[in-house]
Design a protein around this motif. Structure first.
Motif, PDB file in Angstrom:
ATOM      1  N   VAL A  36      -5.014   8.975 -14.590  1.00 12.15           N
ATOM      2  CA  VAL A  36      -4.144   8.814 -13.850  1.00 12.15           C
ATOM      3  C   VAL A  36      -4.882   8.232 -12.432  1.00 12.15           C
ATOM      4  O   VAL A  36      -4.290   8.045 -11.284  1.00 12.15           O
ATOM      5  N   LEU A  37      -6.104   7.648 -12.644  1.00 14.94           N
ATOM      6  CA  LEU A  37      -6.678   7.321 -11.398  1.00 14.94           C
ATOM      7  C   LEU A  37      -6.115   6.025 -10.618  1.00 14.94           C
ATOM      8  O   LEU A  37      -5.996   6.004  -9.546  1.00 14.94           O
ATOM      9  N   PRO A  38      -5.492   5.121 -11.498  1.00 14.57           N
ATOM     10  CA  PRO A  38      -4.691   3.975 -10.815  1.00 14.57           C
ATOM     11  C   PRO A  38      -3.738   4.516 -10.080  1.00 14.57           C
ATOM     12  O   PRO A  38      -3.424   4.069  -9.017  1.00 14.57           O
ATOM     13  N   GLY A  39      -2.927   5.338 -10.577  1.00 11.46           N
ATOM     14  CA  GLY A  39      -1.875   6.149  -9.848  1.00 11.46           C
ATOM     15  C   GLY A  39      -2.419   6.912  -8.771  1.00 11.46           C
ATOM     16  O   GLY A  39      -1.566   6.558  -7.516  1.00 11.46           O
ATOM     17  N   ILE A  40      -3.321   7.451  -8.676  1.00  8.75           N
ATOM     18  CA  ILE A  40      -3.992   8.149  -7.441  1.00  8.75           C
ATOM     19  C   ILE A  40      -4.360   7.107  -6.252  1.00  8.75           C
ATOM     20  O   ILE A  40      -4.049   7.250  -5.182  1.00  8.75           O
ATOM     21  N   GLY A  41      -4.920   5.891  -6.833  1.00 14.15           N
ATOM     22  CA  GLY A  41      -5.358   5.124  -5.907  1.00 14.15           C
ATOM     23  C   GLY A  41      -4.032   4.581  -5.187  1.00 14.15           C
ATOM     24  O   GLY A  41      -4.152   4.262  -4.042  1.00 14.15           O
ATOM     25  N   ALA A  42      -2.943   4.237  -5.910  1.00 18.68           N
ATOM     26  CA  ALA A  42      -1.732   3.642  -5.219  1.00 18.68           C
ATOM     27  C   ALA A  42      -0.857   4.528  -4.419  1.00 18.68           C
ATOM     28  O   ALA A  42      -0.755   4.463  -3.130  1.00 18.68           O
ATOM     29  N   ALA A  43      -1.236   5.924  -4.822  1.00 19.62           N
ATOM     30  CA  ALA A  43      -0.568   6.983  -3.955  1.00 19.62           C
ATOM     31  C   ALA A  43      -1.441   7.173  -2.651  1.00 19.62           C
ATOM     32  O   ALA A  43      -0.916   7.362  -1.641  1.00 19.62           O
ATOM     33  N   ALA A  44      -2.701   7.060  -2.843  1.00 15.95           N
ATOM     34  CA  ALA A  44      -3.619   7.080  -1.344  1.00 15.95           C
ATOM     35  C   ALA A  44      -3.189   5.842  -0.757  1.00 15.95           C
ATOM     36  O   ALA A  44      -3.114   6.067   0.442  1.00 15.95           O
ATOM     37  N   ILE A  45      -3.133   4.834  -1.121  1.00 12.31           N
ATOM     38  CA  ILE A  45      -2.783   3.726  -0.255  1.00 12.31           C
ATOM     39  C   ILE A  45      -1.730   3.747   0.508  1.00 12.31           C
ATOM     40  O   ILE A  45      -1.440   3.648   1.608  1.00 12.31           O
ATOM     41  N   PHE A  46      -0.640   4.428  -0.362  1.00  9.47           N
ATOM     42  CA  PHE A  46       0.896   4.591   0.155  1.00  9.47           C
ATOM     43  C   PHE A  46       0.808   5.655   1.268  1.00  9.47           C
ATOM     44  O   PHE A  46       1.360   5.512   2.159  1.00  9.47           O
ATOM     45  N   GLY A  47      -0.005   6.748   1.159  1.00 10.08           N
ATOM     46  CA  GLY A  47      -0.134   7.812   1.947  1.00 10.08           C
ATOM     47  C   GLY A  47      -0.845   7.431   3.234  1.00 10.08           C
ATOM     48  O   GLY A  47      -0.099   7.608   4.348  1.00 10.08           O
ATOM     49  N   PHE A  48      -1.663   6.406   3.119  1.00 15.04           N
ATOM     50  CA  PHE A  48      -2.568   5.821   4.279  1.00 15.04           C
ATOM     51  C   PHE A  48      -1.496   5.102   5.162  1.00 15.04           C
ATOM     52  O   PHE A  48      -1.464   5.412   6.277  1.00 15.04           O
ATOM     53  N   THR A  49      -0.601   4.198   4.329  1.00 14.54           N
ATOM     54  CA  THR A  49       0.188   3.412   5.394  1.00 14.54           C
ATOM     55  C   THR A  49       1.192   4.497   6.000  1.00 14.54           C
ATOM     56  O   THR A  49       1.573   4.391   7.111  1.00 14.54           O
ATOM     57  N   LEU A  50       1.513   5.333   5.405  1.00 16.29           N
ATOM     58  CA  LEU A  50       2.601   6.437   6.132  1.00 16.29           C
ATOM     59  C   LEU A  50       2.086   6.929   7.229  1.00 16.29           C
ATOM     60  O   LEU A  50       2.555   7.180   8.112  1.00 16.29           O
ATOM     61  N   SER A  51       0.899   7.526   7.344  1.00 16.81           N
ATOM     62  CA  SER A  51       0.047   7.927   8.308  1.00 16.81           C
ATOM     63  C   SER A  51      -0.066   6.897   9.348  1.00 16.81           C
ATOM     64  O   SER A  51      -0.004   7.112  10.465  1.00 16.81           O
ATOM     65  N   TRP A  52      -0.667   5.865   9.160  1.00 19.83           N
ATOM     66  CA  TRP A  52      -1.050   4.935   9.871  1.00 19.83           C
ATOM     67  C   TRP A  52       0.225   4.335  10.626  1.00 19.83           C
ATOM     68  O   TRP A  52      -0.058   3.767  11.848  1.00 19.83           O
ATOM     69  N   ASN A  53       1.245   4.204   9.910  1.00 19.51           N
ATOM     70  CA  ASN A  53       2.621   3.800  10.608  1.00 19.51           C
ATOM     71  C   ASN A  53       3.254   4.764  11.516  1.00 19.51           C
ATOM     72  O   ASN A  53       3.920   4.298  12.419  1.00 19.51           O
ATOM     73  N   ASP A  54       2.893   5.942  11.671  1.00 17.30           N
ATOM     74  CA  ASP A  54       3.727   7.122  12.186  1.00 17.30           C
ATOM     75  C   ASP A  54       3.364   7.013  13.574  1.00 17.30           C
ATOM     76  O   ASP A  54       2.151   6.897  14.087  1.00 17.30           O
ATOM     77  N   MET A  55       4.548   6.859  14.473  1.00 20.77           N
ATOM     78  CA  MET A  55       4.229   6.517  15.926  1.00 20.77           C
ATOM     79  C   MET A  55       4.849   7.954  16.539  1.00 20.77           C
ATOM     80  O   MET A  55       4.206   8.523  17.532  1.00 20.77           O
ATOM     81  N   PHE A  56       5.758   8.725  15.991  1.00 24.36           N
ATOM     82  CA  PHE A  56       6.373   9.657  16.709  1.00 24.36           C
ATOM     83  C   PHE A  56       5.532  10.917  17.033  1.00 24.36           C
ATOM     84  O   PHE A  56       5.185  11.447  18.102  1.00 24.36           O
ATOM     85  N   TYR A  57       4.793  11.416  15.975  1.00 25.28           N
ATOM     86  CA  TYR A  57       3.857  12.539  16.136  1.00 25.28           C
ATOM     87  C   TYR A  57       2.565  12.092  16.966  1.00 25.28           C
ATOM     88  O   TYR A  57       2.073  12.805  17.856  1.00 25.28           O
TER      89      TYR A  57
END
Lengths: 283, 272
Positions: free
Chosen positions: B188-209
């Motif tokens: 599932v390494l490719p899936g983990i890679g995609a999930a990690a990048i997606f999670g990274f953008t979620l954190s990178w984009n948050d302004m409220f917190y």
């Protein structure tokens, strides 16, 4: 401890610390007169905060603004998202590039999107009002009666891609046989879509609408970037109202009470939709 | 053979062109604004002009790269914790049905909590534990929504791995954890890679917190961008440059992960 629980433990622990504990603490805050400015221990006031916010016309205004925003935004996203997903599915040329391009907005930080549109739609500096003026249309995007709809359009720009992503995934997991059967029977494209594709897509569609609605309920950045709740209170959403009450006026007790009223509504929505989903899955 | 023009395919192409332009034009406009002088910014119709890099010099001076670095650090820590805990949890849920449907669904429920509920406890805790000058409260706040998304997403990928692989590894004498780590996880390494990048953008984009929990003097990227909007009036040019800095990395990332995202979601994440 069995293997499966040991594997699940880190997630449960972190969720407990990062979600469970704050949630409990927020519940406690909502029952006290906690203020960031006062030094002494907060007093327990029972349900006073809830009575106060439930009779506050500004909170109800914030709720109705949010409801209008969510309905307009999600309805448009669903229709556009479905159309684009269907178009993308059939597309063959430059597939990855088009998909990446059309999905790009959902990866951009919402504050950047909000600020971009604030200036793109600005009456004096904005390119869009300027372009409209050359064809004789004058439209104030951030005027009292338009601002909320403008915010919903910003949401559509940024989050239709998310709809496209989910629906594309849904379309690609639809089995081929019913589609081929419909083609052999000579069904028209529209008939196939309505009677074969749409019913098979319903579960994904429901999840997509649910996820988008819940996320749109949290709208904060666009309001913060563009109107700060104005003109008047025309674009004050719940998340923004809570932020103001808690952070700008330091009334954490009341702000937490508003947040819990919202949470109650969100949970009701989830349960209703989840039930419907299970029923449609059982059929 | 004559080719008949199908009205549906014309409508389809038209729709995709309009959508592509709607996505691109606002971003192009920001890119243009970032190389305009203040006087040129007053003319929204202006497309041909001599670009200058003053705005870019301004944002670098204002410390936008440092803010981006802090955002990247927060996102990296958040994602690292989420990927380790999330992949273990997702595997337990997928392969061993740990916690049943309640856990599978409850994980998602954690993600839908309005940030307004959680942010005040984070704030008072940060003060009480004297962590308000660190990024720990922001990281915890980001974990509250990144971890559920990554876990939920990975369940779909683990569902697609045949159980026989793991059983074979067990027969070969692997412990359960070794079978997971050395046999199932690589699948599932490719899936983990995609999930990690997606999670990274979620954190990178948050302004409220970030706005409420990050140290005021050394804030993270989205808050720094918003700051061009309030301090010393609006610096439209510099802000545009800052927006481009925030947008370019995630748009590049999205190009590489979009196919995996579609795959992961159709693999089970949208099924309950």
């Amino acid at each position: 401890m069995t293997f499966r629980w040991a594997m699940l433990a880190p997630v449960l622990t972190i969720t407990g610390v990062a979600v469970g504990f704050p949630l409990g603490y927020a519940l406690y805050l909502s029952l006290t007169d906690y203020r960031l400015t006062s030094r002494g221990a907060p007093d327990f006031v029972g349900l006073d905060n809830y009575f106060f916010v439930l009779t506050d016309p500004r909170m109800w205004n914030a709720f109705s603004n949010t409801a209008i925003y969510v309905i307009v935004a999600v309805a448009l996203q669903t229709v556009l998202g479905l159309a684009i997903a269907l178009a993308l599915q059939k597309q063959k040329w430059a597939r990855d590039l088009t998909r990446a391009m059309l999905l790009a907005p959902m990866f951009i930080t919402p504050i950047a999107v909000g600020l971009t549109f604030r200036f793109l739609l600005n009456d004096q500096l904005g390119a869009i009002p300027a372009a409209l003026r050359t064809i004789g249309i004058s439209y104030d995007f951030f005027g009292p009666s338009n601002a909320l709809v403008t915010l919903a359009f910003i949401d559509v720009w940024q989050w239709t891609p998310f709809m496209v992503l989910l629906l594309l995934a849904g379309l690609e997991s639809i089995p081929r046989q019913p589609l081929e059967a419909a083609r052999v029977d000579g069904a028209s494209a529209w008939y196939t879509f309505r009677r074969v594709v749409l019913p098979l897509l319903t579960p994904v569609l429901t999840v997509a609408i649910l996820l988008r609605s819940l996320d749109a309920l949290k709208v904060f950045e666009y309001v913060y970037a563009t109107t700060r709740g104005g003109p008047g209170t025309a674009t004050e959403t719940i998340q923004y109202f809570t932020y103001q009450t808690g952070i700008q006026f330091f009334r954490l007790g009341e702000a937490s009470a508003v947040a819990f009223v919202l949470l109650a509504i969100v949970m009701t929505l989830i349960v209703i939709l989840f039930r419907r989903l299970q029923r449609s899955a059982a059929r | 053979m004559t080719r008949t023009v199908n009205p549906w395919s014309v409508a389809r192409a038209l729709l995709l062109w309009v959508a592509a332009l709607t996505v691109t034009l606002p971003l192009l406009w920001v890119a243009l604004a970032s190389v305009k002088s203040p006087a040129q910014l007053n003319d929204p119709g202006l497309v041909l002009f001599v670009p200058n890099l003053d705005n870019w010099a301004r944002v670098f001076e204002a410390g936008i790269l440092e803010a981006a670095g802090r955002s990247a650090m927060v996102a990296a820590v958040t994602v690292a914790i989420s990927v380790v805990a999330g992949s273990m949890g997702a595997y337990a849920i997928s392969a061993y049905k740990a916690g049943g449907a309640a856990t599978r669904f409850g994980i998602l429920a954690a993600q839908v909590l309005p940030p307004a509920v959680l942010v005040f406890p984070f704030l008072t805790m940060a003060y009480a534990l004297r962590l308000d000058s660190t990024y720990i409260p922001v990281i915890f706040a980001h974990l509250s929504f990144v971890l559920p998304v990554i876990t939920w997403f990975l369940i779909g990928f683990f569902d697609a791995v045949p159980r026989s692989l793991e059983e074979q590894a067990r027969v070969d004498g692997f412990s359960r954890f070794a079978a997971f780590r050395l046999v199932v996880l690589p699948q599932v390494l490719p899936g983990i890679g995609a999930a990690a990048i997606f999670g990274f953008t979620l954190s990178w984009n948050d302004m409220f917190y970030g706005l409420i929990l990050a140290p005021t003097q050394e804030t993270i990227l989205p808050v720094a961008i918003a700051a061009f909007n309030t301090f010393r009036g609006v610096e439209l040019g510099a802000m545009s440059a800052a927006i481009i800095i925030a947008v370019v990395p995630v748009v590049i990332a999205s190009f590489f992960i979009q196919r995996r995202l579609v795959q992961g979601i159709s693999g089970g994440a949208v099924k309950f």
